[in-house]
Design a protein around this motif. Structure first.
Motif: not given
Length: 189
Positions: A28-29, A105-115
Motif C-alpha cells: 500500500x506504500x 509525482x503528478x498522480x501522487x499529488x492528485x490522489x496518491x499513487x497507492x489510491x
C-alpha cells in the motif's frame, strides 16, 4: 515435507524467499508500488530472477527508488546508469524510469499513487483461486485498462502483461495457486 509453492519459485532459495515473503503480499506504500512497477518494466524480455538478483544494485543506482529525486534526472544520470554493470543497461528503460517518476509525482499529488492503483480493485486484493499455473493468464482486461490509464498519465514500459505481473507481485490480485502454502494466508490479508 517442503511447503507447496507456485511452480515458478523453483529451487532457487532467493526465488523461494521472494515467493514466500513478498510476492502477492498487498503493498500500500506509494513509493514501494512505484519501485515495483519500475522493476517490472526492467524485467520486460528477461526473467524475474535476473531482476531479483540485481534489485539491491538497482536500489543503489536509482537513489533508493525515490521518485522525487529521479524525476529531476537527465542525460548525465542516464549516462552514469548506462555504464553501471550492476543493473540492466537499457537506455529506453532508464529514460522511462525518469518519465515514470514525473508521472508518479503528478498522480501522487492528485490522489496518491497507492489510491490510484488500489481503487481499481476497490481497496482489496482480487481473489482468483486458480487451481494450477496453467490457469494463470499473462494479462487480463483489468491489467489492460490499468496499462492504458498509466500510459495516459505518462508512464512507459507498462503494457498489460507488465501490469498484470505487477498486480500479482503487489497483491492487487492473489494469484498464488490454491495448493500453494501462501494462497490461504493471502486470501484474507
Amino acid at each position: 515435507m517442503p511447503p507447496i509453492r507456485c511452480a515458478w519459485a523453483g529451487d532457487d532459495p532467493l526465488y523461494q524467499a521472494y515467493h514466500d515473503t513478498e510476492w502477492g503480499v498487498p503493498e500500500y506504500d506509494s513509493r514501494a508500488l512505484w519501485e515495483k512497477l519500475v522493476l517490472d518494466g526492467f524485467q520486460a524480455g528477461l526473467s524475474w530472477i535476473t531482476i531479483l538478483r540485481k534489485r539491491d544494485n538497482f536500489r543503489a543506482a536509482f537513489a533508493g527508488f525515490d521518485p522525487d529525486i529521479i524525476a529531476a534526472w537527465g542525460e548525465p544520470e542516464i549516462a552514469r546508469l548506462l555504464a553501471d554493470p550492476g543493473i540492466i543497461r537499457h537506455r529506453g528503460k532508464i529514460a522511462a524510469t525518469i518519465t515514470n517518476a514525473q508521472a508518479w509525482q503528478r498522480i501522487e499529488a492528485q490522489q496518491g499513487f497507492d489510491r490510484f492503483l488500489w481503487d481499481y480493485v476497490d481497496g482489496s486484493p482480487l481473489q482468483t483461486h486458480r487451481a494450477t499455473m496453467a490457469d494463470v493468464p499473462a494479462f487480463t482486461p483489468l491489467s489492460t485498462q490499468i496499462s492504458k490509464d498509466l500510459k495516459k498519465a505518462g508512464f512507459r514500459f507498462c503494457g498489460p502483461t507488465i501490469v498484470y505481473a505487477f498486480m500479482q507481485a503487489c497483491g492487487l490480485v492473489n494469484d498464488h495457486i490454491v495448493p500453494c502454502h501462501r494462497h490461504d494466508p493471502l486470501t484474507n490479508p
